[in-house]
Design a protein around this motif. Structure first.
Motif, PDB file in Angstrom:
ATOM      1  N   UNK A  17      51.956 -68.084  -0.886  1.00  0.00           N
ATOM      2  CA  UNK A  17      51.760 -67.932   0.206  1.00  0.00           C
ATOM      3  C   UNK A  17      50.932 -66.566  -0.045  1.00  0.00           C
ATOM      4  N   UNK A  18      51.296 -65.915  -0.648  1.00  0.00           N
ATOM      5  CA  UNK A  18      51.362 -64.478  -0.430  1.00  0.00           C
ATOM      6  C   UNK A  18      50.012 -63.806  -0.694  1.00  0.00           C
ATOM      7  N   UNK A  19      49.270 -65.271  -2.170  1.00  0.00           N
ATOM      8  CA  UNK A  19      47.864 -65.593  -2.530  1.00  0.00           C
ATOM      9  C   UNK A  19      46.926 -65.267  -1.256  1.00  0.00           C
ATOM     10  N   UNK A  20      47.631 -66.208  -0.951  1.00  0.00           N
ATOM     11  CA  UNK A  20      46.448 -67.024   0.851  1.00  0.00           C
ATOM     12  C   UNK A  20      46.141 -65.394   1.344  1.00  0.00           C
ATOM     13  N   UNK A  39      55.301 -59.961  -2.095  1.00  0.00           N
ATOM     14  CA  UNK A  39      55.887 -61.655  -1.093  1.00  0.00           C
ATOM     15  C   UNK A  39      57.119 -59.374   0.091  1.00  0.00           C
ATOM     16  N   UNK A  40      56.961 -60.351   0.893  1.00  0.00           N
ATOM     17  CA  UNK A  40      58.141 -59.549   1.950  1.00  0.00           C
ATOM     18  C   UNK A  40      58.642 -60.426   2.982  1.00  0.00           C
ATOM     19  N   UNK A  56      39.739 -60.630  -9.958  1.00  0.00           N
ATOM     20  CA  UNK A  56      40.920 -61.326  -9.667  1.00  0.00           C
ATOM     21  C   UNK A  56      42.320 -61.260  -8.262  1.00  0.00           C
ATOM     22  N   UNK A  57      42.208 -62.005  -7.550  1.00  0.00           N
ATOM     23  CA  UNK A  57      42.978 -61.472  -6.680  1.00  0.00           C
ATOM     24  C   UNK A  57      44.804 -62.399  -6.649  1.00  0.00           C
ATOM     25  N   UNK A  58      45.501 -61.153  -6.600  1.00  0.00           N
ATOM     26  CA  UNK A  58      47.224 -61.601  -6.851  1.00  0.00           C
ATOM     27  C   UNK A  58      48.504 -62.013  -5.229  1.00  0.00           C
ATOM     28  N   UNK A  59      48.933 -63.147  -6.435  1.00  0.00           N
ATOM     29  CA  UNK A  59      49.731 -62.768  -5.330  1.00  0.00           C
ATOM     30  C   UNK A  59      51.354 -63.173  -5.873  1.00  0.00           C
ATOM     31  N   UNK A  60      52.302 -62.129  -5.540  1.00  0.00           N
ATOM     32  CA  UNK A  60      53.835 -62.964  -6.417  1.00  0.00           C
ATOM     33  C   UNK A  60      54.673 -62.162  -5.546  1.00  0.00           C
ATOM     34  N   UNK A  61      55.737 -62.942  -6.620  1.00  0.00           N
ATOM     35  CA  UNK A  61      56.601 -63.000  -5.307  1.00  0.00           C
ATOM     36  C   UNK A  61      57.976 -62.232  -6.441  1.00  0.00           C
ATOM     37  N   UNK A  62      59.038 -61.699  -6.290  1.00  0.00           N
ATOM     38  CA  UNK A  62      60.526 -61.014  -6.555  1.00  0.00           C
ATOM     39  C   UNK A  62      61.244 -61.702  -6.819  1.00  0.00           C
ATOM     40  N   UNK A  63      61.953 -62.614  -7.585  1.00  0.00           N
ATOM     41  CA  UNK A  63      62.490 -63.726  -8.282  1.00  0.00           C
ATOM     42  C   UNK A  63      63.993 -63.513  -9.164  1.00  0.00           C
ATOM     43  N   UNK A  64      65.421 -63.176  -8.613  1.00  0.00           N
ATOM     44  CA  UNK A  64      65.121 -64.505  -7.552  1.00  0.00           C
ATOM     45  C   UNK A  64      65.881 -63.755  -6.367  1.00  0.00           C
ATOM     46  N   UNK A  67      64.938 -68.539  -4.988  1.00  0.00           N
ATOM     47  CA  UNK A  67      66.119 -68.593  -5.768  1.00  0.00           C
ATOM     48  C   UNK A  67      65.430 -69.687  -6.465  1.00  0.00           C
ATOM     49  N   UNK A  68      64.512 -70.982  -6.530  1.00  0.00           N
ATOM     50  CA  UNK A  68      64.567 -71.909  -6.977  1.00  0.00           C
ATOM     51  C   UNK A  68      62.780 -71.971  -7.505  1.00  0.00           C
ATOM     52  N   UNK A  69      62.046 -72.662  -8.142  1.00  0.00           N
ATOM     53  CA  UNK A  69      61.034 -73.224  -8.628  1.00  0.00           C
ATOM     54  C   UNK A  69      60.037 -73.020  -7.756  1.00  0.00           C
ATOM     55  N   UNK A  70      60.639 -74.308  -7.200  1.00  0.00           N
ATOM     56  CA  UNK A  70      59.801 -74.454  -5.524  1.00  0.00           C
ATOM     57  C   UNK A  70      59.861 -73.627  -4.738  1.00  0.00           C
ATOM     58  N   UNK A  71      60.243 -72.498  -4.269  1.00  0.00           N
ATOM     59  CA  UNK A  71      60.078 -71.338  -3.396  1.00  0.00           C
ATOM     60  C   UNK A  71      59.481 -70.456  -4.450  1.00  0.00           C
ATOM     61  N   UNK A  72      59.744 -69.969  -5.191  1.00  0.00           N
ATOM     62  CA  UNK A  72      58.358 -69.241  -6.189  1.00  0.00           C
ATOM     63  C   UNK A  72      57.031 -70.097  -6.008  1.00  0.00           C
ATOM     64  N   UNK A  73      56.828 -70.807  -6.381  1.00  0.00           N
ATOM     65  CA  UNK A  73      55.699 -71.184  -6.735  1.00  0.00           C
ATOM     66  C   UNK A  73      54.897 -71.148  -4.677  1.00  0.00           C
ATOM     67  N   UNK A  74      55.657 -71.818  -3.668  1.00  0.00           N
ATOM     68  CA  UNK A  74      55.081 -71.580  -2.793  1.00  0.00           C
ATOM     69  C   UNK A  74      55.228 -70.016  -2.292  1.00  0.00           C
TER      70      UNK A  74
END
Length: 309
Positions: A37-40, A53-54, A14-22, A26-33
């Motif tokens: 990006x971090x997962x890649x 994500x940093x 399992x490889x995981x990429x995460x982002x801290x929101x908000x 701040x939007x669903x599109x930004x969270x997913x993108x």
């Protein structure tokens, strides 16, 4: 980890990429993108890792540039501002034009032109190169149908080689414009050809079955083996200009180019040398048995139609 299933144990990574929101999105599109990006990045670094994500100034600048470039490409396609330039490829012995290489240009809103080499790498990164390939193919075949004496070649990006839509468009255009296939050469880069020899061989066979010729562009940069070159069954080798531009000053380049030309002759393949800069280089290449020359010596690419002048 090992997951037990009805068919037995299965090893799972399992490889995981995460982002801290908000905080960072701040939007669903930004969270997913940003999560994607971090997962890649996590996958590229090490499978089975976890990354958060940093913010990064350079990465954000690149993202904004990608958005701008994507908008420019899509708008140019919608507004039909994709143009063609034609660079002559001449017979080495007679210096008469044998065919033209079709080069894509994007015309900006201010009428300035952006060359293909500045657009294609970005389009490949953004997943838009197949749309550009479609449009270039439509324009070229339309031009060749209108000018019965025109022989030309067109580059195809690696993403189009296995694209069903590209094949559908290609076949439909050739069926609608009889007599064009025999005058058309499809170019693929050596790098794309050696990524998957079996896919490339299938592509070459299908193109030739439609009546077209096949050329390997930038040959020499990927160091295709003799065995794979025979297996591909192409018609033309276009020797990478990086080995030609310093031909008179670099012993290694002279030896390499001469060897490639000799190899092609033994395999009964035609050769084109790119980036021919001067008469001395052209004379040497002709003596070695090169069939065609391309570059500054024989004429720069022009947006206007050379045969209409």
């Amino acid at each position: 980890d090992v997951v037990r299933t009805g068919a037995g144990p299965v090893a799972v990574t399992v490889t995981i990429g995460g982002v801290t929101a908000p905080r960072h999105a701040s939007t669903v599109a930004e969270i997913l993108a940003r999560a994607q990006e971090t997962l890649d990045r996590a996958k590229a670094k090490r499978l089975g890792s976890y990354q958060v994500y940093r913010p990064n100034v350079e990465r954000e600048a690149l993202r904004r540039e990608n958005v701008r470039a994507a908008d420019e490409i899509v708008t140019a396609l919608n507004e039909r501002r994709i143009l063609l330039a034609f660079e002559p490829v001449v017979d080495a012995a007679t210096r008469q034009t044998a065919f033209y290489e079709c080069l894509m240009r994007i015309q900006r809103a201010d009428s300035s032109l952006v060359p293909a080499e500045a657009v294609v790498p970005v389009a490949e990164r953004l997943g838009l190169v197949r749309l550009l390939d479609h449009r270039a193919l439509e324009l070229l075949i339309g031009e060749m149908a209108a000018v019965p004496g025109l022989n030309a070649s067109v580059n195809v990006a690696p993403a189009s080689i296995t694209d069903p839509d590209w094949w559908s468009t290609f076949g439909a255009l050739l069926r609608a414009n009889t007599g064009v296939a025999q005058r058309l050469t499809v170019e693929i880069t050596e790098t794309s050809a050696i990524q998957d020899i079996d896919d490339a061989r299938g592509f070459v066979s299908r193109v030739k079955d439609l009546g077209c010729k096949i050329a390997i562009d930038d040959f020499g940069s990927g160091y295709t083996s003799f065995r794979n070159l025979r297996k591909l069954g192409v018609d033309i080798l276009k020797i990478d200009g990086a080995f030609v531009k310093n031909l008179l000053r670099a012993d290694d380049d002279r030896a390499f180019v001469q060897t490639l030309i000799d190899l092609a002759k033994r395999l009964k393949l035609k050769t084109v040398t790119e980036w021919v800069q001067d008469e001395a280089a052209a004379k040497l290449l002709t003596e070695w048995g090169c069939d065609y020359l391309q570059g500054a010596l024989v004429g720069l690419a022009r947006v206007e139609r050379p045969w209409g002048e």
